[in-house]
Design a protein around this motif. Structure first.
Motif, PDB file in Angstrom:
ATOM      1  N   ASN B 110     -15.736 -46.762  95.457  1.00  0.00           N
ATOM      2  CA  ASN B 110     -14.627 -47.055  96.370  1.00  0.00           C
ATOM      3  C   ASN B 110     -13.587 -48.012  95.806  1.00  0.00           C
ATOM      4  OD1 ASN B 110     -15.658 -45.351  98.368  1.00  0.00           O
ATOM      5  ND2 ASN B 110     -17.043 -46.981  99.066  1.00  0.00           N
ATOM      6  N   ASP B 111     -13.825 -48.569  94.607  1.00  0.00           N
ATOM      7  CA  ASP B 111     -12.793 -49.407  93.987  1.00  0.00           C
ATOM      8  C   ASP B 111     -11.628 -48.521  93.542  1.00  0.00           C
ATOM      9  OD1 ASP B 111     -13.940 -51.824  94.309  1.00  0.00           O
ATOM     10  OD2 ASP B 111     -14.328 -52.208  92.175  1.00  0.00           O
ATOM     11  N   GLU B 112     -10.428 -49.078  93.648  1.00  0.00           N
ATOM     12  CA  GLU B 112      -9.242 -48.319  93.222  1.00  0.00           C
ATOM     13  C   GLU B 112      -8.969 -48.561  91.734  1.00  0.00           C
ATOM     14  OE1 GLU B 112      -5.958 -48.941  95.936  1.00  0.00           O
ATOM     15  OE2 GLU B 112      -6.711 -47.163  97.014  1.00  0.00           O
ATOM     16  N   CYS B 113      -9.001 -47.511  90.943  1.00  0.00           N
ATOM     17  CA  CYS B 113      -8.792 -47.600  89.501  1.00  0.00           C
ATOM     18  C   CYS B 113      -7.455 -46.943  89.149  1.00  0.00           C
ATOM     19  CB  CYS B 113      -9.901 -46.859  88.756  1.00  0.00           C
ATOM     20  SG  CYS B 113     -11.539 -47.546  89.076  1.00  0.00           S
ATOM     21  N   THR B 114      -6.926 -47.327  87.977  1.00  0.00           N
ATOM     22  CA  THR B 114      -5.712 -46.668  87.491  1.00  0.00           C
ATOM     23  C   THR B 114      -6.128 -45.572  86.515  1.00  0.00           C
ATOM     24  OG1 THR B 114      -4.481 -48.701  87.703  1.00  0.00           O
ATOM     25  CG2 THR B 114      -3.518 -47.002  86.293  1.00  0.00           C
ATOM     26  N   ILE B 115      -5.798 -44.348  86.840  1.00  0.00           N
ATOM     27  CA  ILE B 115      -6.127 -43.220  85.973  1.00  0.00           C
ATOM     28  C   ILE B 115      -4.837 -42.767  85.302  1.00  0.00           C
ATOM     29  CG2 ILE B 115      -7.255 -40.954  85.842  1.00  0.00           C
ATOM     30  CD1 ILE B 115      -8.983 -43.038  87.209  1.00  0.00           C
ATOM     31  N   THR B 116      -4.844 -42.765  83.964  1.00  0.00           N
ATOM     32  CA  THR B 116      -3.668 -42.303  83.243  1.00  0.00           C
ATOM     33  C   THR B 116      -3.843 -40.823  82.928  1.00  0.00           C
ATOM     34  OG1 THR B 116      -3.392 -44.499  82.313  1.00  0.00           O
ATOM     35  CG2 THR B 116      -2.220 -42.709  81.221  1.00  0.00           C
ATOM     36  N   LEU B 117      -2.878 -40.027  83.408  1.00  0.00           N
ATOM     37  CA  LEU B 117      -2.957 -38.572  83.218  1.00  0.00           C
ATOM     38  C   LEU B 117      -1.957 -38.154  82.146  1.00  0.00           C
ATOM     39  CD1 LEU B 117      -2.815 -37.533  86.989  1.00  0.00           C
ATOM     40  CD2 LEU B 117      -4.878 -37.752  85.573  1.00  0.00           C
ATOM     41  N   TRP B 118      -2.399 -37.329  81.225  1.00  0.00           N
ATOM     42  CA  TRP B 118      -1.492 -36.736  80.242  1.00  0.00           C
ATOM     43  C   TRP B 118      -1.536 -35.228  80.461  1.00  0.00           C
ATOM     44  CZ3 TRP B 118      -3.041 -35.166  74.729  1.00  0.00           C
ATOM     45  CH2 TRP B 118      -1.925 -34.627  74.054  1.00  0.00           C
ATOM     46  N   ASN B 119      -0.396 -34.637  80.755  1.00  0.00           N
ATOM     47  CA  ASN B 119      -0.314 -33.223  81.118  1.00  0.00           C
ATOM     48  C   ASN B 119      -1.332 -32.897  82.207  1.00  0.00           C
ATOM     49  OD1 ASN B 119       1.695 -32.840  79.210  1.00  0.00           O
ATOM     50  ND2 ASN B 119       0.236 -32.292  77.602  1.00  0.00           N
ATOM     51  N   GLY B 120      -1.496 -33.836  83.136  1.00  0.00           N
ATOM     52  CA  GLY B 120      -2.361 -33.612  84.286  1.00  0.00           C
ATOM     53  C   GLY B 120      -3.821 -33.958  84.081  1.00  0.00           C
ATOM     54  N   SER B 121      -4.255 -34.251  82.837  1.00  0.00           N
ATOM     55  CA  SER B 121      -5.666 -34.558  82.580  1.00  0.00           C
ATOM     56  C   SER B 121      -5.850 -36.054  82.325  1.00  0.00           C
ATOM     57  CB  SER B 121      -6.167 -33.806  81.351  1.00  0.00           C
ATOM     58  OG  SER B 121      -5.977 -32.428  81.537  1.00  0.00           O
ATOM     59  N   PRO B 122      -6.956 -36.624  82.834  1.00  0.00           N
ATOM     60  CA  PRO B 122      -7.178 -38.061  82.640  1.00  0.00           C
ATOM     61  C   PRO B 122      -7.427 -38.385  81.164  1.00  0.00           C
ATOM     62  CG  PRO B 122      -8.683 -37.148  84.286  1.00  0.00           C
ATOM     63  CD  PRO B 122      -8.022 -35.994  83.612  1.00  0.00           C
ATOM     64  N   ILE B 123      -6.745 -39.403  80.654  1.00  0.00           N
ATOM     65  CA  ILE B 123      -7.033 -39.846  79.286  1.00  0.00           C
ATOM     66  C   ILE B 123      -7.583 -41.268  79.248  1.00  0.00           C
ATOM     67  CG2 ILE B 123      -5.564 -38.273  77.973  1.00  0.00           C
ATOM     68  CD1 ILE B 123      -3.424 -40.495  77.980  1.00  0.00           C
ATOM     69  N   THR B 124      -7.214 -42.082  80.247  1.00  0.00           N
ATOM     70  CA  THR B 124      -7.842 -43.403  80.323  1.00  0.00           C
ATOM     71  C   THR B 124      -8.098 -43.775  81.771  1.00  0.00           C
ATOM     72  OG1 THR B 124      -5.690 -44.519  80.324  1.00  0.00           O
ATOM     73  CG2 THR B 124      -6.827 -44.395  78.209  1.00  0.00           C
ATOM     74  N   VAL B 125      -9.147 -44.583  81.962  1.00  0.00           N
ATOM     75  CA  VAL B 125      -9.488 -45.099  83.279  1.00  0.00           C
ATOM     76  C   VAL B 125      -9.486 -46.616  83.170  1.00  0.00           C
ATOM     77  CG1 VAL B 125     -11.334 -45.293  84.990  1.00  0.00           C
ATOM     78  CG2 VAL B 125     -10.873 -43.083  83.898  1.00  0.00           C
ATOM     79  N   THR B 126      -8.660 -47.258  83.985  1.00  0.00           N
ATOM     80  CA  THR B 126      -8.581 -48.718  83.942  1.00  0.00           C
ATOM     81  C   THR B 126      -9.086 -49.260  85.275  1.00  0.00           C
ATOM     82  OG1 THR B 126      -6.602 -48.446  82.609  1.00  0.00           O
ATOM     83  CG2 THR B 126      -7.058 -50.655  83.435  1.00  0.00           C
ATOM     84  N   PRO B 127     -10.161 -50.048  85.238  1.00  0.00           N
ATOM     85  CA  PRO B 127     -10.719 -50.572  86.492  1.00  0.00           C
ATOM     86  C   PRO B 127      -9.798 -51.653  87.058  1.00  0.00           C
ATOM     87  CG  PRO B 127     -11.862 -51.550  84.632  1.00  0.00           C
ATOM     88  CD  PRO B 127     -10.894 -50.544  84.060  1.00  0.00           C
TER      89      PRO B 127
END
Lengths: 324, 189
Positions: B110-127
């Motif tokens: 339930n924590d909100e993370c920052t997901i970086t999407l490249w061409n729609g696919s996740p490349i990094t997850v930042t807690p």
């Protein structure tokens, strides 16, 4: 909505210190009987240097009902040389210069330039005088001096005058910083990358450093050396990694000046940038005769920035292009 | 994706380099008094995380990278993928272990993370910068000890190991700074 954008980018205290340095510079020239002059910032011709971009403006008015293009000057050199040819004697100017497409930490499209000319001086004598000015303003020790060739030999073990384009290009590629070097066919552009990455960070760290005798292909408005035609009688000044000034033992030959205008335009054509009509008034003045002299242009905002220990131009300018 | 000229370079702009999306960290315009201008650029490759310096001839253009940061809630992992959900649209996205990387140890349901999407696919997850996790194992502190003696290691419910003060015990929930991996405080009850 309120905004603090109207505020000057430099503190008022800094601007007061800036005014003191400007006064100190004027006194320096008054003490030496060098006359302050003013020349047009809007002129009929812009600079021919293919890598400088002039702002173009349009004048409409009496005797120009159809309008005509006027160029904001990238430096006052053409007009000041005409004054020298007309018998002005030694002169200096503290004025705004304008260069389009330049912005950033160390650039503003409008900046203050100090340009001065000394009759009877060569580039070495002018370096001596400039060293005095720098010591007075920066409070530094006697500047160092090194030829362009020696700087390359010392820091890169490379002879910039003898090495081929291919060999210089390979050195840039080996540095791994500029992929575009692979297609670069301009040796001077490659030398500039080596200079910027490998020499600038090394020289002039404690006190300013004069680099002199640039390759003849980078002569700009300098005389070619009479004994070694591979180099031009041109110098630059560096302090703590920043280029402060550029000076010449001035080219006086009208014919050679016309050839350099033509060469600059050929390069402008190759680069796909607007060609610049040669300044006929300058050529006529040179034909009349330019006394043997040396001249130099010094970036005043950068000088003041360093004198006051600041790190960006906006710290010493009231307003910049961002909020002007 | 649009192309960007060097005049559009600034911190935060995402461009393609060697087939990998990159984030511009710093851009310095360099113009010798005489000669060609160039831009010295520091960038971070968004997949490998590598920081590098590149030089571009001023006026050149580069391809932009279709990179987007989204804020998503962490749901669960099935062992192969980590599943996140957009709380507004309820759309779900699965990130693989390459995208989650070492940050797996800071993922709290339930924590909100920052997901970086490249061409729609996740490349990094930042807690989130701070997470609260329960201590599952740590040595009992010696009586009389207080904070400031260097602390002791504690294993958290996600497997992360952080140094905690001696007075903090197994079963307690603590607040950790995920950027430094350091203990901040006991969690507010």
């Amino acid at each position: 909505m309120t905004s603090s954008n109207w505020q000057p980018t430099a503190s008022i205290d800094t601007l007061k210190q800036r005014a003191k340095i400007i006064a100190q510079i004027r006194q320096f020239f008054a003490d030496r009987n060098v006359t302050e002059v003013e020349t047009p910032q809007l002129a009929l011709h812009g600079v021919s240097d293919p890598y400088l971009v002039s702002f173009k403006s349009r004048y409409v008015g009496p005797e120009s009902a159809e309008g005509r293009d006027l160029y904001l000057q990238t430096s006052p050199e053409y007009a000041m040389k005409r004054l020298l040819c007309a018998g002005s004697g030694c002169i200096y100017q503290l004025a705004k210069a304008y260069r389009n497409e330049e912005g950033g930490r160390l650039h503003n499209p409008e900046f203050t330039m100090l340009e001065w000319y000394r009759i009877g001086f060569d580039h070495f004598a002018l370096m001596d005088e400039m060293a005095e000015l720098l010591q007075g303003v920066l409070g530094c020790d006697e500047p160092e001096r090194m030829s362009y060739q020696k700087a390359f030999m010392r820091y890169l073990n490379c002879d910039p005058l003898a090495e081929s384009l291919e060999s210089i290009r390979q050195r840039v590629m080996d540095l791994g910083v500029a992929d575009y070097a692979a297609e670069e066919t301009d040796k001077d552009a490659l030398l500039q990358l080596l200079f910027n990455f490998c020499i600038e960070p090394e020289i002039g760290q404690q006190q300013p450093c004069f680099i002199y005798h640039f390759p003849a292909s980078q002569a700009a408005l300098a005389k070619i050396h009479s004994v070694d035609p591979r180099v031009a009688e041109r110098f630059e000044v560096y302090f703590k990694g920043i280029e402060l000034a550029n000076g010449f033992h001035e080219l006086a030959d009208a014919h050679e000046q016309a050839e350099r205008f033509a060469a600059d335009n050929a390069k402008r054509l190759a680069l796909g940038v607007e060609m610049m009509q040669p300044d006929q008034n300058l050529l006529s003045a040179l034909e009349h005769g330019l006394p043997d002299c040396a001249g130099v242009a010094l970036g005043i905002d950068r000088l003041i920035m360093q004198a006051l220990g600041k790190t960006q131009l906006q710290d010493v300018m009231a307003f910049t292009v961002k909020n002007g | 994706m649009a192309n960007f000229s060097t005049n559009e370079f600034k911190g935060g702009l995402k461009i393609m380099l060697d087939g990998e999306p990159c984030n511009i960290l710093e851009n310095e315009y360099v113009k010798p008094g005489k000669g060609q201008a160039f831009n010295r650029v520091r960038l971070r490759k968004l997949i490998s995380g590598k920081v590098l310096e590149k030089t571009f001839k001023s006026g050149d253009t580069v391809e932009g990278a279709d990179v987007l940061d989204t804020t998503l809630s962490y749901l669960y992992t099935d062992g192969e993928f980590w599943h996140f959900m957009n709380n507004d649209t309820f759309e779900q996205i699965a990130a693989d272990s390459a995208a989650v990387g070492d940050n797996v140890k800071w993922l709290v349901e339930n924590d909100e993370c920052t997901i970086t999407l490249w061409n729609g696919s996740p490349i990094t997850v930042t807690p989130p910068n701070f997470v609260e996790l329960e201590i599952t194992e740590t040595d009992p502190g010696l009586k009389g000890d207080t904070a400031g003696t260097g602390g002791k290691p504690a294993t958290l419910s996600t497997g992360a190991v952080v140094r905690v003060p001696l007075f903090v015990q197994t079963g307690e929930v603590i607040r950790v700074d995920t950027r430094s991996g350091e203990y901040v405080s006991r969690a507010q009850k």
